[in-house]
Motif scaffolding. Structure first.
Motif, PDB file in Angstrom:
ATOM      1  N   LEU A 126       0.878  11.603  -5.412  1.00  0.00           N
ATOM      2  CA  LEU A 126       0.083  11.170  -6.558  1.00  0.00           C
ATOM      3  C   LEU A 126      -1.136  12.057  -6.774  1.00  0.00           C
ATOM      4  O   LEU A 126      -1.632  12.170  -7.897  1.00  0.00           O
ATOM      5  CB  LEU A 126      -0.357   9.711  -6.373  1.00  0.00           C
ATOM      6  CG  LEU A 126       0.747   8.658  -6.522  1.00  0.00           C
ATOM      7  CD1 LEU A 126       0.227   7.286  -6.119  1.00  0.00           C
ATOM      8  CD2 LEU A 126       1.274   8.632  -7.957  1.00  0.00           C
ATOM      9  N   GLN A 127      -1.614  12.695  -5.714  1.00  0.00           N
ATOM     10  CA  GLN A 127      -2.747  13.604  -5.849  1.00  0.00           C
ATOM     11  C   GLN A 127      -2.318  14.988  -6.317  1.00  0.00           C
ATOM     12  O   GLN A 127      -2.974  15.603  -7.161  1.00  0.00           O
ATOM     13  CB  GLN A 127      -3.489  13.714  -4.513  1.00  0.00           C
ATOM     14  CG  GLN A 127      -4.252  12.454  -4.121  1.00  0.00           C
ATOM     15  CD  GLN A 127      -4.901  12.586  -2.755  1.00  0.00           C
ATOM     16  OE1 GLN A 127      -4.833  13.638  -2.112  1.00  0.00           O
ATOM     17  NE2 GLN A 127      -5.530  11.511  -2.290  1.00  0.00           N
ATOM     18  N   ALA A 128      -1.211  15.480  -5.769  1.00  0.00           N
ATOM     19  CA  ALA A 128      -0.820  16.870  -6.023  1.00  0.00           C
ATOM     20  C   ALA A 128       0.034  17.040  -7.279  1.00  0.00           C
ATOM     21  O   ALA A 128      -0.153  18.003  -8.036  1.00  0.00           O
ATOM     22  CB  ALA A 128      -0.072  17.422  -4.817  1.00  0.00           C
ATOM     23  N   MET A 163       0.844  -1.199   0.000  1.00  0.00           N
ATOM     24  CA  MET A 163       0.000   0.000   0.000  1.00  0.00           C
ATOM     25  C   MET A 163       0.882   1.252   0.000  1.00  0.00           C
ATOM     26  O   MET A 163       1.844   1.315   0.758  1.00  0.00           O
ATOM     27  CB  MET A 163      -0.909  -0.001   1.233  1.00  0.00           C
ATOM     28  CG  MET A 163      -1.813   1.235   1.322  1.00  0.00           C
ATOM     29  SD  MET A 163      -2.892   1.181   2.774  1.00  0.00           S
ATOM     30  CE  MET A 163      -3.946  -0.201   2.327  1.00  0.00           C
ATOM     31  N   PRO A 164       0.557   2.255  -0.826  1.00  0.00           N
ATOM     32  CA  PRO A 164       1.373   3.471  -0.856  1.00  0.00           C
ATOM     33  C   PRO A 164       1.363   4.190   0.480  1.00  0.00           C
ATOM     34  O   PRO A 164       0.366   4.175   1.203  1.00  0.00           O
ATOM     35  CB  PRO A 164       0.688   4.318  -1.939  1.00  0.00           C
ATOM     36  CG  PRO A 164      -0.119   3.364  -2.743  1.00  0.00           C
ATOM     37  CD  PRO A 164      -0.527   2.280  -1.808  1.00  0.00           C
ATOM     38  N   SER A 165       2.472   4.813   0.821  1.00  0.00           N
ATOM     39  CA  SER A 165       2.551   5.593   2.044  1.00  0.00           C
ATOM     40  C   SER A 165       1.713   6.862   1.908  1.00  0.00           C
ATOM     41  O   SER A 165       1.265   7.227   0.816  1.00  0.00           O
ATOM     42  CB  SER A 165       4.005   5.960   2.335  1.00  0.00           C
ATOM     43  OG  SER A 165       4.486   6.834   1.335  1.00  0.00           O
ATOM     44  N   VAL A 166       1.520   7.541   3.042  1.00  0.00           N
ATOM     45  CA  VAL A 166       0.753   8.787   3.025  1.00  0.00           C
ATOM     46  C   VAL A 166       1.423   9.804   2.106  1.00  0.00           C
ATOM     47  O   VAL A 166       0.767  10.497   1.317  1.00  0.00           O
ATOM     48  CB  VAL A 166       0.613   9.352   4.448  1.00  0.00           C
ATOM     49  CG1 VAL A 166      -0.022  10.741   4.413  1.00  0.00           C
ATOM     50  CG2 VAL A 166      -0.216   8.412   5.314  1.00  0.00           C
ATOM     51  N   SER A 167       2.757   9.889   2.192  1.00  0.00           N
ATOM     52  CA  SER A 167       3.477  10.851   1.348  1.00  0.00           C
ATOM     53  C   SER A 167       3.332  10.501  -0.128  1.00  0.00           C
ATOM     54  O   SER A 167       3.174  11.399  -0.973  1.00  0.00           O
ATOM     55  CB  SER A 167       4.958  10.904   1.740  1.00  0.00           C
ATOM     56  OG  SER A 167       5.571   9.638   1.586  1.00  0.00           O
ATOM     57  N   ASP A 168       3.361   9.203  -0.444  1.00  0.00           N
ATOM     58  CA  ASP A 168       3.188   8.791  -1.839  1.00  0.00           C
ATOM     59  C   ASP A 168       1.788   9.137  -2.334  1.00  0.00           C
ATOM     60  O   ASP A 168       1.617   9.596  -3.471  1.00  0.00           O
ATOM     61  CB  ASP A 168       3.436   7.299  -1.997  1.00  0.00           C
ATOM     62  CG  ASP A 168       4.905   6.935  -2.014  1.00  0.00           C
ATOM     63  OD1 ASP A 168       5.732   7.859  -2.175  1.00  0.00           O
ATOM     64  OD2 ASP A 168       5.231   5.746  -1.867  1.00  0.00           O
TER      65      ASP A 168
END
Length: 222
Positions: free
Chosen positions: A10-12, A1-6
């Motif tokens: 990916l959103q920004a 699962m991607p980390s919070v930072s990832d």
């Protein structure tokens, strides 16, 4: 699962890239050369395989004015950012490369060759050798019967990164050019190597001629 930072990246990042690409394109106001050839194909309801070098990727989406395209993008984390950025422009992605998920991606591209959508390829990606046509686009042309249209982007001012492809970041307010080359069809009875050689020459010539156009302004391609 991607980390919070990832997940945040990916959103920004794709939205930031979307804005940056649009701003750079407006600042550069690139000239477009040779587009009439591909427009004629589009007007005849013919779809094409667009082919350009990996280092010219950044602003290529703004040079495409067709009716819909799917881009082959690697299945890496960087590829996910690129795919999401292309999605912001309304362009879909086929995920895979010679090093990861390539066979499935290629089968998908062949199937898409039956659909009314242009296919987009960087024939020297994802890791080079730089400016060297590899098998994928050659076999795609052979199996789909579609013409390959070389495309190039050059500019007078910018930065070359130290990556394998010497990726190009154009600087704003310079002079820039998109150039489309003549379509190349895989001829009946032609060998894979013969078509590869023809496409290599056409890609090289198209990039060179785009750069030569800047000489009209006493400029050279970065």
């Amino acid at each position: 699962m991607p980390s919070v930072s990832d997940r945040l990246l990916l959103q920004a990042a794709p939205r930031l890239a979307f804005w940056t690409i649009g701003w750079l394109h407006r600042a550069l106001k690139p000239e477009v050369l040779g587009e009439d050839v591909v427009v004629t194909l589009w007007n005849d309801d013919r779809r094409v395989i667009l082919s350009f070098w990996h280092d010219q990727l950044l602003l290529m989406i703004k040079g495409y004015r067709g009716k819909g395209a799917k881009v082959l993008i690697s299945a890496s984390k960087d590829g996910e950012l690129i795919a999401r950025t292309m999605g912001c422009f309304g362009v879909g992605a086929v995920r895979g490369s010679s090093t990861r998920g390539g066979r499935a991606a290629f089968r998908e591209l062949v199937e898409l060759g039956k659909e009314p959508v242009d296919l987009v390829f960087t024939p020297d990606g994802p890791k080079g050798p730089r400016h060297e046509v590899k098998d994928g686009v050659v076999q795609l042309a052979r199996l789909t019967g579609r013409p390959v249209v070389p495309m190039a982007f050059v500019c007078s001012h910018g930065h070359r990164f130290g990556s394998w492809d010497r990726f190009l970041l154009p600087y704003p307010w310079g002079k820039a050019v998109y150039r489309f080359g003549a379509p190349l069809f895989f001829e009946q009875g032609e060998s894979v190597e013969a078509f590869r050689a023809r496409l290599q020459q056409a890609m090289d010539d198209n990039t060179r001629q785009a750069g030569d156009y800047l000489k009209r302004y006493d400029l050279s391609a970065v």
